[in-house]
Design a protein around this motif. Sequence first.
Motif, PDB file in Angstrom:
ATOM      1  N   HIS A 176       0.911  -1.155   0.000  1.00 56.71           N
ATOM      2  CA  HIS A 176       0.000   0.000   0.000  1.00 56.71           C
ATOM      3  C   HIS A 176       0.939   1.191   0.000  1.00 56.71           C
ATOM      4  O   HIS A 176       1.493   1.522   1.044  1.00 56.71           O
ATOM      5  CB  HIS A 176      -0.887   0.055   1.245  1.00 56.71           C
ATOM      6  CG  HIS A 176      -1.510  -1.246   1.642  1.00 56.71           C
ATOM      7  ND1 HIS A 176      -0.917  -2.117   2.518  1.00 56.71           N
ATOM      8  CD2 HIS A 176      -2.667  -1.823   1.270  1.00 56.71           C
ATOM      9  CE1 HIS A 176      -1.697  -3.176   2.683  1.00 56.71           C
ATOM     10  NE2 HIS A 176      -2.761  -3.021   1.930  1.00 56.71           N
ATOM     11  N   ARG A 177       1.102   1.805  -1.149  1.00 58.41           N
ATOM     12  CA  ARG A 177       2.168   2.810  -1.259  1.00 58.41           C
ATOM     13  C   ARG A 177       1.748   3.924  -2.219  1.00 58.41           C
ATOM     14  O   ARG A 177       0.725   3.859  -2.851  1.00 58.41           O
ATOM     15  CB  ARG A 177       3.470   2.149  -1.751  1.00 58.41           C
ATOM     16  CG  ARG A 177       3.988   1.090  -0.790  1.00 58.41           C
ATOM     17  CD  ARG A 177       5.045   0.225  -1.450  1.00 58.41           C
ATOM     18  NE  ARG A 177       6.273   0.929  -1.694  1.00 58.41           N
ATOM     19  CZ  ARG A 177       7.130   0.619  -2.682  1.00 58.41           C
ATOM     20  NH1 ARG A 177       6.860  -0.374  -3.495  1.00 58.41           N
ATOM     21  NH2 ARG A 177       8.236   1.294  -2.841  1.00 58.41           N
ATOM     22  N   PHE A 178       2.594   4.930  -2.320  1.00 57.98           N
ATOM     23  CA  PHE A 178       2.388   6.042  -3.264  1.00 57.98           C
ATOM     24  C   PHE A 178       1.053   6.765  -3.015  1.00 57.98           C
ATOM     25  O   PHE A 178       0.224   6.897  -3.902  1.00 57.98           O
ATOM     26  CB  PHE A 178       2.491   5.539  -4.719  1.00 57.98           C
ATOM     27  CG  PHE A 178       3.830   4.963  -5.047  1.00 57.98           C
ATOM     28  CD1 PHE A 178       4.881   5.791  -5.424  1.00 57.98           C
ATOM     29  CD2 PHE A 178       4.074   3.599  -4.932  1.00 57.98           C
ATOM     30  CE1 PHE A 178       6.138   5.264  -5.697  1.00 57.98           C
ATOM     31  CE2 PHE A 178       5.324   3.068  -5.198  1.00 57.98           C
ATOM     32  CZ  PHE A 178       6.361   3.902  -5.588  1.00 57.98           C
ATOM     33  N   LEU A 189     -12.085  15.224   2.039  1.00 54.61           N
ATOM     34  CA  LEU A 189     -10.677  14.854   1.960  1.00 54.61           C
ATOM     35  C   LEU A 189     -10.549  13.490   1.286  1.00 54.61           C
ATOM     36  O   LEU A 189     -11.098  12.499   1.776  1.00 54.61           O
ATOM     37  CB  LEU A 189     -10.094  14.811   3.381  1.00 54.61           C
ATOM     38  CG  LEU A 189      -8.611  14.490   3.507  1.00 54.61           C
ATOM     39  CD1 LEU A 189      -7.748  15.592   2.890  1.00 54.61           C
ATOM     40  CD2 LEU A 189      -8.248  14.305   4.987  1.00 54.61           C
ATOM     41  N   TYR A 190      -9.843  13.454   0.173  1.00 54.08           N
ATOM     42  CA  TYR A 190      -9.638  12.209  -0.585  1.00 54.08           C
ATOM     43  C   TYR A 190      -8.198  11.749  -0.416  1.00 54.08           C
ATOM     44  O   TYR A 190      -7.274  12.534  -0.607  1.00 54.08           O
ATOM     45  CB  TYR A 190      -9.903  12.436  -2.077  1.00 54.08           C
ATOM     46  CG  TYR A 190     -11.356  12.550  -2.449  1.00 54.08           C
ATOM     47  CD1 TYR A 190     -12.065  13.720  -2.181  1.00 54.08           C
ATOM     48  CD2 TYR A 190     -12.018  11.509  -3.078  1.00 54.08           C
ATOM     49  CE1 TYR A 190     -13.406  13.839  -2.520  1.00 54.08           C
ATOM     50  CE2 TYR A 190     -13.353  11.615  -3.429  1.00 54.08           C
ATOM     51  CZ  TYR A 190     -14.046  12.774  -3.148  1.00 54.08           C
ATOM     52  OH  TYR A 190     -15.366  12.892  -3.490  1.00 54.08           O
ATOM     53  N   LEU A 191      -8.044  10.467  -0.085  1.00 53.40           N
ATOM     54  CA  LEU A 191      -6.708   9.874   0.033  1.00 53.40           C
ATOM     55  C   LEU A 191      -6.681   8.655  -0.884  1.00 53.40           C
ATOM     56  O   LEU A 191      -7.509   7.745  -0.750  1.00 53.40           O
ATOM     57  CB  LEU A 191      -6.465   9.468   1.492  1.00 53.40           C
ATOM     58  CG  LEU A 191      -5.184   8.721   1.847  1.00 53.40           C
ATOM     59  CD1 LEU A 191      -3.941   9.510   1.464  1.00 53.40           C
ATOM     60  CD2 LEU A 191      -5.154   8.429   3.349  1.00 53.40           C
ATOM     61  N   THR A 192      -5.776   8.644  -1.859  1.00 55.37           N
ATOM     62  CA  THR A 192      -5.716   7.541  -2.817  1.00 55.37           C
ATOM     63  C   THR A 192      -4.309   6.968  -2.871  1.00 55.37           C
ATOM     64  O   THR A 192      -3.351   7.665  -2.528  1.00 55.37           O
ATOM     65  CB  THR A 192      -6.222   8.005  -4.207  1.00 55.37           C
ATOM     66  OG1 THR A 192      -6.208   6.915  -5.108  1.00 55.37           O
ATOM     67  CG2 THR A 192      -5.386   9.130  -4.780  1.00 55.37           C
ATOM     68  N   TRP A 193      -4.173   5.693  -3.266  1.00 55.05           N
ATOM     69  CA  TRP A 193      -2.859   5.052  -3.245  1.00 55.05           C
ATOM     70  C   TRP A 193      -2.840   3.812  -4.155  1.00 55.05           C
ATOM     71  O   TRP A 193      -3.880   3.377  -4.656  1.00 55.05           O
ATOM     72  CB  TRP A 193      -2.476   4.651  -1.819  1.00 55.05           C
ATOM     73  CG  TRP A 193      -3.367   3.613  -1.197  1.00 55.05           C
ATOM     74  CD1 TRP A 193      -3.218   2.251  -1.266  1.00 55.05           C
ATOM     75  CD2 TRP A 193      -4.548   3.852  -0.407  1.00 55.05           C
ATOM     76  NE1 TRP A 193      -4.236   1.629  -0.567  1.00 55.05           N
ATOM     77  CE2 TRP A 193      -5.067   2.572  -0.041  1.00 55.05           C
ATOM     78  CE3 TRP A 193      -5.220   4.999   0.016  1.00 55.05           C
ATOM     79  CZ2 TRP A 193      -6.220   2.438   0.738  1.00 55.05           C
ATOM     80  CZ3 TRP A 193      -6.373   4.856   0.783  1.00 55.05           C
ATOM     81  CH2 TRP A 193      -6.851   3.589   1.138  1.00 55.05           C
ATOM     82  N   ILE A 194      -1.653   3.265  -4.311  1.00 53.73           N
ATOM     83  CA  ILE A 194      -1.454   2.031  -5.086  1.00 53.73           C
ATOM     84  C   ILE A 194      -1.473   0.863  -4.110  1.00 53.73           C
ATOM     85  O   ILE A 194      -0.798   0.894  -3.075  1.00 53.73           O
ATOM     86  CB  ILE A 194      -0.132   2.087  -5.874  1.00 53.73           C
ATOM     87  CG1 ILE A 194      -0.208   3.212  -6.916  1.00 53.73           C
ATOM     88  CG2 ILE A 194       0.160   0.748  -6.552  1.00 53.73           C
ATOM     89  CD1 ILE A 194       1.083   3.477  -7.657  1.00 53.73           C
ATOM     90  N   ASP A 195      -2.249  -0.173  -4.423  1.00 54.22           N
ATOM     91  CA  ASP A 195      -2.585  -1.218  -3.457  1.00 54.22           C
ATOM     92  C   ASP A 195      -2.416  -2.596  -4.093  1.00 54.22           C
ATOM     93  O   ASP A 195      -2.839  -2.805  -5.230  1.00 54.22           O
ATOM     94  CB  ASP A 195      -4.055  -0.999  -3.047  1.00 54.22           C
ATOM     95  CG  ASP A 195      -4.456  -1.780  -1.820  1.00 54.22           C
ATOM     96  OD1 ASP A 195      -4.325  -3.016  -1.862  1.00 54.22           O
ATOM     97  OD2 ASP A 195      -4.929  -1.158  -0.848  1.00 54.22           O
ATOM     98  N   LYS A 196      -1.846  -3.540  -3.354  1.00 58.66           N
ATOM     99  CA  LYS A 196      -1.589  -4.871  -3.924  1.00 58.66           C
ATOM    100  C   LYS A 196      -2.463  -5.980  -3.335  1.00 58.66           C
ATOM    101  O   LYS A 196      -2.140  -7.156  -3.483  1.00 58.66           O
ATOM    102  CB  LYS A 196      -0.108  -5.205  -3.782  1.00 58.66           C
ATOM    103  CG  LYS A 196       0.745  -4.366  -4.728  1.00 58.66           C
ATOM    104  CD  LYS A 196       2.171  -4.777  -4.739  1.00 58.66           C
ATOM    105  CE  LYS A 196       2.934  -3.967  -5.767  1.00 58.66           C
ATOM    106  NZ  LYS A 196       4.376  -4.019  -5.554  1.00 58.66           N
ATOM    107  N   ARG A 197      -3.565  -5.634  -2.664  1.00 57.00           N
ATOM    108  CA  ARG A 197      -4.400  -6.682  -2.069  1.00 57.00           C
ATOM    109  C   ARG A 197      -4.994  -7.598  -3.152  1.00 57.00           C
ATOM    110  O   ARG A 197      -5.130  -8.804  -2.945  1.00 57.00           O
ATOM    111  CB  ARG A 197      -5.494  -6.062  -1.191  1.00 57.00           C
ATOM    112  CG  ARG A 197      -6.558  -5.301  -1.931  1.00 57.00           C
ATOM    113  CD  ARG A 197      -7.552  -4.644  -0.985  1.00 57.00           C
ATOM    114  NE  ARG A 197      -6.977  -3.452  -0.341  1.00 57.00           N
ATOM    115  CZ  ARG A 197      -7.663  -2.676   0.487  1.00 57.00           C
ATOM    116  NH1 ARG A 197      -8.916  -2.969   0.801  1.00 57.00           N
ATOM    117  NH2 ARG A 197      -7.109  -1.616   1.022  1.00 57.00           N
TER     118      ARG A 197
END
Lengths: 432, 160
Positions: A176-178, A189-197
């Motif tokens: 869970h990064r970037f 408030l929006y928080l988005t990321w790259i996820d490998k689940r």
Amino acid sequence: MLPIRGLDVLTMPMCLMTSKRMKWLFSAGMTVLMTTLLWGADAAAAENCQSLRERSAGQQVISIHCGGAPSATVDADGRLWAAFVQDKHVYVTRSDDNGVTYTTPVRVNSEPEDTEYNGENRPKILVAEDGTVLLSWTTKTSPNFTGEIRFTRSTDAGKTFETPRTMNDDGLMTGHRFDSLFLTASGKLYLTWIDKRDLDASAARGETYPGAAIYYTVSDDLGASFTPNFRVSHNSCECCRIAMAPYGDDEVAILWRQIYDEHIRDHAIAVLGAQGEVSGLTRATVDDWFIDACPHHGPTMVQAEQPGQYHISWFSDGNLHSGIHYGRHDMATGTTENIIQVDGTPGAGHPYLARYDNTLYMVWKGFDGMASQLQLMRSQDDGATWSTPQTLFNTERASDHPLLVTAPQGVFLSWSTEEFGYLFTEISDDKQ
Amino acid sequence: MTSNRLLSAAAALCVGLLMSTVALADSIQPLGTGTFTELKAGFEGKPFVVSLWSVDCLPCRVELELLGELKKQDPEFPLLLISTDVIEKREEAVYILEEYGLETIPSWMFADAFIERLRFSIDPTWHGELPRSYFYAADHSFKAHSGILTEEKLQEFFPH
């Protein structure tokens, strides 16, 4: 420069500023010399970490000039806030004079964390209209690309921060990064990321899964609480920053590097809603970059004058587009038009866009074999035509990706450099 | 490398523990702006392969696995490994190289924070994407490849 109560004791005296400025003038090229003369003391006032350490007599120096991968924002009162990483801690500092002097950095996470800090992955900082300071970052949890998305905030004007929370809600030891953080005009408030689940779930089923996925969460109470995680898209690239811009008052548009046909790493765009609605997901660039590799090269975007249109810039080494490109994307038609090559020279990369007072600004980094150049160009006609690129800085030492910060008073370059320290310099100044 | 293996490796380890337990007995040397030219001079009249990787690059692990197998089968294979991480990440790099049996082969790490110049010293046309590999012929004419190296591609670029 008068001493101001509460400011960093390491603030640079005027005499040093002058001598440093002279040294800089002699070592730089004519373009930079002109720029420096025209821009006055703001940029020349930059301190660097080496000089701070030399003056600290062996004491540890916690400073924005020494910290890793800073990012910045300007609050409603025009004050600069910056976050950076040093010794496994995120720090926040403020400047009330556009980056000339800084307050003593406040440590955000009391427990050390292996916080990521690099060009593509850095702590993010925003300040809401009521003064709440909002922060996100990625903490690495193993050497195998695992990490967690962390969030905290300060409700006492940056004096103290809440204990950081992990925002990915899958409880998995996976990637869970970037992270990217955005606050809409309406206060969502929006928080988005790259996820490998999903990659892990596919692997458990014995299926292949190109790349990773994009996830996000939303808060409508300035980070007191968040929605569950929502998926935006499968098969994103694993290692590039995500660009964000407003879509109306409540929603955001995001732009990221996406994998097409298992091996093509171009870009996708989508609109995210506060309840997990994902709309308008479409391919934003068709560069045909066939590559099974990490480009470490994320895009940038800003809203255009026309609602639903976005100025975007990105890097590719594809068969159709190579180098830094610019285009205008229309969410209604799902097309990107007016595509131009900004800089195709080897070593040119990491563009960043801003819009202020009907002018578009784009900065990026070039490299000529010996030195990095900080390049700027402007457009007065919504991206149809651009000025000839201008070299603002030239450095023969290491430097971060350049960022732009849009403030009530103008557009500022936010750039961490070994030679000049952390630069926070207005580029929308009429004097240029 | 399977995802399961990645997961089990991750679960078995935290970075802090790693830093305190890995010994410094490795073959990693610092790469400065003049190093690559020296490396090439050391292979004068001989073909060789360069593989560039980093600890933060997942596709690189797939390539390292292939190269580890290759070196196991052919210990004389002329391979140079260059990590584009700062040399302060040496222990993490060694841990990864050990995973693939590559810790004893000639290896370099970026030793200057000015990475653009180091990249340029290797190849002015390289944009920094990883993995990146180079196939030098005996006359030092070369081909470059971005992305995971497969056995087929290696044979195509560097028949061995």
